[in-house]
Each structure stands twice: as structure tokens, then as C-alpha cells.
Design an enzyme around this catalytic site. Structure first.
Site, short mmCIF file in Angstrom:
data_model
loop_
_atom_site.label_atom_id
_atom_site.label_comp_id
_atom_site.label_asym_id
_atom_site.label_seq_id
_atom_site.Cartn_x
_atom_site.Cartn_y
_atom_site.Cartn_z
N GLU A 105 0.84 -1.21 0.00
CA GLU A 105 0.00 0.00 0.00
C GLU A 105 0.87 1.26 0.00
O GLU A 105 1.67 1.48 0.91
CB GLU A 105 -0.95 -0.02 1.21
CG GLU A 105 -1.99 1.09 1.08
CD GLU A 105 -3.12 0.98 2.09
OE1 GLU A 105 -3.51 -0.14 2.45
OE2 GLU A 105 -3.62 2.04 2.50
N LYS A 300 -8.32 -1.53 10.52
CA LYS A 300 -7.57 -1.90 9.31
C LYS A 300 -6.36 -0.97 9.16
O LYS A 300 -5.27 -1.40 8.79
CB LYS A 300 -8.50 -1.80 8.09
CG LYS A 300 -7.90 -2.32 6.80
CD LYS A 300 -7.12 -1.28 6.04
CE LYS A 300 -6.59 -1.85 4.75
NZ LYS A 300 -5.71 -0.90 4.03
N ASP A 316 3.68 -14.86 11.57
CA ASP A 316 2.46 -15.35 10.93
C ASP A 316 1.38 -14.26 11.00
O ASP A 316 0.70 -14.10 12.01
CB ASP A 316 2.02 -16.61 11.70
CG ASP A 316 0.80 -17.27 11.11
OD1 ASP A 316 0.07 -16.61 10.36
OD2 ASP A 316 0.56 -18.44 11.44
N HIS A 413 -2.85 10.21 0.37
CA HIS A 413 -2.94 8.87 -0.20
C HIS A 413 -2.74 8.91 -1.71
O HIS A 413 -1.95 8.14 -2.27
CB HIS A 413 -4.32 8.29 0.14
CG HIS A 413 -4.47 6.87 -0.24
ND1 HIS A 413 -3.87 5.86 0.48
CD2 HIS A 413 -5.12 6.28 -1.26
CE1 HIS A 413 -4.15 4.71 -0.08
NE2 HIS A 413 -4.92 4.94 -1.14
C1 MEV Z 1 -6.35 2.79 4.48
O1 MEV Z 1 -5.52 1.70 4.15
C2 MEV Z 1 -6.50 2.89 5.97
C3 MEV Z 1 -7.49 3.96 6.44
O2 MEV Z 1 -8.75 3.75 5.84
C4 MEV Z 1 -7.57 3.80 7.94
C5 MEV Z 1 -8.67 4.65 8.58
O3 MEV Z 1 -9.67 4.97 7.92
O4 MEV Z 1 -8.49 4.96 9.78
C6 MEV Z 1 -7.03 5.32 6.05
#
Ligand code: MEV
Length: 463
Positions: A105, A300, A316, A413
Site C-alpha cells: 500500500e 484496518k 504469521d 494517499h
Molecule cells: C487505508 O488503508 C487505511 C485507512 O482507511 C484507515 C482509517 O480509515 O483509519 C485510512
């Protein structure tokens, strides 16, 4: 007889036809690597030569090194690259680290680096290991008197330790071993279902093999002793072991990572006050605490940091993922792994996660890049690695929430994603440089980047 023969013939014929149609293959694992590639290319690719050439391009020229990778799994045909990036400037418990991160990513390493730098100027990260207990279970069915089973268990409990003595000797020397074994009655959930619920300390190893080997010995002891137990009826003697396996849910193998500073020190420019930033940030965390849809994405983001270090250190990541998400639901509802508060003018942001990690055994000494990553981290113990991994998760979460509650996530991003878009458009080095400059203060979208590159190319054509 004739009908039976005809049936057998037809079965064979259709099986053969099916094999031909379905491309099913018998004995694939017995083929050589070259034969496997040849077969795959012939059956699944329109341009056979191109497929073979791409597969082979990813082979390591060092034959021995390639063989090492080939032998990690079954049916290896080539290697699959992921970038290994470095997030510098982490201060954890007063010590400086550079953190290796393996991820596909685009924005993860940049976000971690930014958060690391931000917090290193504010006292750095603090991390503490809360506990280190691992769990394994022998799941079995017992039809009979549960009190008799309980007495039986107490009578033979010592045998579980005695009969695993040779298996635990080395681990004991390192300060680990079997901590306890309990009999658990789970018949409320499933008829006749009981467990031997065992806890372990595995020191610097993740411990999966150690735990599973001990559990299988417990199962043998349990079956043999039950069969010989005179107070049991025939049915009770025949207790049925279903499986023996460690649990990847390790709620008593947890680590806490934390950052804190004065609220007014939270900002770097005067676009927003420290109070407003903290208020929005804490509300964003609260939302993740109460709203599962948000909690999953919030967590996530934490896993973006955690997984990248877990993969780089040869651990792992599926076990870690499964265990952490179960932990996020420990109150009966999926919730945020991180929390934040302001107290006496001090902003504190922290998370607590379960992490069963190893820095010995497994791939740690076998995979050259894993070895390299561990050395980069100062050859940490498993507990030190737990702290580093948790900090990577917290840093990532801080960076994401900071962007989300201020500029929005897309700005940073998409900037990081720009290079992927340019590569997709097969941009030259000059085009990349021009595009990076052009998009410095502009919104990066797929359409805008395509238009820009096309306009550059048409200009070159007309000049
Ligand atoms: C993207 O990989 C992760 C985010 O969506 C985490 C979040 O929304 O806190 C930016």
C-alpha cells in the site's frame, strides 16, 4: 456383468473427458519446476512464451537462494515481490529505531515515518508488554458423568506434565514451558463437548510447533488413561478426541503502546488549534469505539502498520490478524483497538493488542530478508518485537486519524498513489518528474494524471 462393465467404462470415459475439460491434473507436485511452468503456461496463457519469461524473470540468479525459497512451500514456480520500505525516526521507550515494513500500500511507510517524526519530537512512543501467555486446547467428546471426568482429570493431571517432560526440557531451560492445564466443560454449547485448556510460556518463539506437539501428547495421555480408568463405564472410557491445536486467540499475550503530549503541542502550524485537533481526533476514536462499520476500517489502518512489520520479521500475519480482530470483539461487539483522552491538559493516545510473535525459530533464521529486518531492529526479543509492532500500529492509526480529521485522507494517499498511476501509464523518468511537480499542489485523480501525461506526449509529438 455386461451392464457393470459398461457402467465402469462410461465412468472412466467421462472421468477422462472431465479431466480433459476441467484441466484437472494428477501428480502436479511430482513435476519438476520447469515442467510445472510449462504445463501452466500451455493450459492457462494465450502467450505461452511471455508467461514463462515473466515467471522466470522473478527467479533469483543465486541458485542456492532460489532453492531455499522454492522449498518454503509446495509447488513453487517463482517469487512474488512486495516492497520492503523503512520508516525511520521511531523513538520507543527512549531508544531509536528504524522500522522495516513490507507492504504493497503506497502511503503506509510515508504515514508511519511522518507519525514517527512527529512523536519523536514529543517524547516518543512508550510500550509495555502486559502478559505473554499462549493457549492450546485438546477438544474432545465425553459421554457420561462430568463429575467423574473432573475427578479423573485431577488424578491424571500430573501425567500430562510428566509425559511431555522431554518435549518441554529445552523450552524450560529458556524459562518457558507449560503453565497450566484445565479441564473445561463446554457441554452448554455443544453436547458432550469438553476441553483440555492449556496455557504456555514460549519465550522468544511464537511457539506453534511446541504447543501443538505438547497438545498431541496430552491427547494421547488422555485417551490411554481414560481407557484404563476403572471408575469409567465403557462409554466413558471411549472419550473421543476431536482435535488438538493451539489457539490464535491470545487475550493474555498483549502489549500496550502509547503516546502523550500537552494538547497545545499537538499542532505544527496555525491552521488548527491543539484543542480543536484533539477534540476532533478523540471524537474520531469514539466513533470507532461505538460504530462497528467505522471500527473495522479504523482497525484496518492499525493493521497496515502491524502487518507490515509482522511480515517483514517472518511472523504469521494471519494468526496475528485473526487474534487481533477477535480481541477487538472481546466485549461482544467489534470495537476500536485504540483509545484517546485528554486529562489535565495532556493528550494521550494508546492501543492494546494481543501479539503472539517469535524472534527465534520458524523463518527467522532461514529467510535472509527476515534475518536482515531483525538485525535492523537490533535483534529484538519477542517481547521487544511485540512493542515495536504495536508502536507501528499506533503510529499508522495516528497518521490516518490526523489526515482524516484535518485534510482528508485522499490528499496524502493519492500523492503516494501517483507513482503507481504513472507506472501504469508507462511514464518515462522525465514524465514522472514533471508529473510530480505538476501535482504537488493539485488533486491527484486517475483522469487528471492520464490527461496530463497525454498532454505531455502530444506536446512532444507536435514539437
Ligand atoms: C487505508 O488503508 C487505511 C485507512 O482507511 C484507515 C482509517 O480509515 O483509519 C485510512
Amino acid at each position: 456383468m455386461v451392464i457393470a462393465l459398461a457402467k465402469a467404462y462410461l465412468c472412466g470415459y467421462y472421468y477422462f473427458k472431465l479431466l480433459k475439460m476441467s484441466k484437472a491434473i494428477a501428480g502436479f507436485s511430482k513435476l519438476t519446476k520447469e515442467q510445472k511452468i510449462e504445463w501452466i503456461a500451455k493450459e492457462y496463457f494465450s502467450n505461452t512464451d511471455e508467461a514463462v519469461s515473466l515467471i522466470k524473470k522473478y527467479w533469483n540468479p543465486d541458485v542456492q537462494l532460489q532453492q531455499l525459497h522454492d522449498e518454503f512451500i509446495e509447488n513453487t514456480i517463482t517469487n512474488f515481490y512486495l516492497p520492503l520500505g523503512i520508516a525511520p525516526n521511531f523513538t520507543i521507550n527512549g531508544r531509536e529505531y528504524i522500522i522495516p515494513m513490507v507492504t504493497e500500500e503506497s502511503s503506509v511507510v510515508a504515514a508511519a515515518s511522518k507519525a514517527a517524526k512527529f512523536w519523536s519530537a514529543r517524547g516518543g512512543f512508550k510500550a509495555t508488554v502486559v502478559n505473554t501467555e499462549k493457549i492450546g486446547q485438546v477438544h474432545f467428546l465425553f459421554t457420561g458423568d462430568s463429575e467423574k471426568l473432573c475427578d479423573f482429570f485431577n488424578t491424571i493431571k500430573a501425567k500430562f506434565f510428566e509425559e511431555t517432560r522431554s518435549l518441554t526440557a529445552n523450552m524450560k531451560k529458556r524459562g518457558g514451558g507449560i503453565l497450566d492445564i484445565e479441564l473445561r466443560n463446554r457441554t452448554e454449547h455443544l453436547p458432550n463437548y469438553y476441553q483440555l485448556h492449556a496455557t504456555f510460556e514460549t519465550k522468544d518463539s511464537m511457539g506453534a510447533n511446541f504447543i501443538n506437539t505438547c497438545l498431541e501428547q496430552f491427547a494421547n495421555t488422555l485417551k490411554r488413561e481414560a481407557l484404563a480408568h476403572e471408575q469409567f463405564s465403557d462409554e466413558e472410557k471411549n472419550l473421543r478426541v476431536i482435535m488438538s491445536i493451539l489457539s490464535n486467540y491470545v487475550p493474555n499475550c498483549t502489549v500496550r503502546a502509547e503516546v502523550s503530549c500537552l494538547v497545545e503541542d499537538l499542532v505544527e502550524d496555525d491552521s488548527i488549534s491543539g484543542e480543536e485537533f484533539a477534540r476532533n481526533f478523540i471524537t474520531a476514536v469514539r466513533i470507532a469505539e461505538v460504530e462497528p462499520y467505522r471500527a473495522v476500517t479504523h482497525n484496518k489502518g492499525i493493521m497496515n502498520g502491524i502487518d507490515a512489520v509482522v511480515v517483514g520479521t517472518g511472523n504469521d500475519f494471519r494468526a496475528v490478524e485473526a487474534g487481533i480482530h477477535a480481541y477487538a470483539s472481546k466485549e461482544g461487539r467489534y470495537s476500536s483497538l485504540s483509545h484517546a483522552r485528554i486529562e489535565d491538559g495532556v493528550f494521550t493516545f494508546w492501543l492494546e493488542v494481543p501479539l503472539a510473535l517469535g524472534t527465534v525459530g520458524g523463518l527467522t533464521t532461514l529467510h535472509p530478508m527476515v534475518k536482515l529486518c531483525l538485525e535492523m531492529l537490533g535483534k529484538p526479543s519477542a517481547e521487544e518485537l511485540m512493542k515495536i509492532v504495536a508502536v507501528a500500529g499506533l503510529a499508522q492509526n495516528f497518521a490516518a486519524l490526523r489526515s482524516l480529521t484535518t485534510t482528508g485522507i485522499q490528499q496524502g494517499h493519492m500523492k503516494m498513489h501517483l507513482m503507481n498511476m504513472l507506472n501504469k501509464l508507462e511514464a518515462s523518468a522525465d514524465e514522472k518528474q514533471l508529473a510530480a511537480r505538476h501535482f504537488d499542489c493539485k488533486a491527484v485523480t486517475h483522469a487528471a494524471v492520464t490527461d496530463y501525461i497525454n498532454s505531455l506526449r502530444s506536446k512532444t509529438l507536435t514539437s
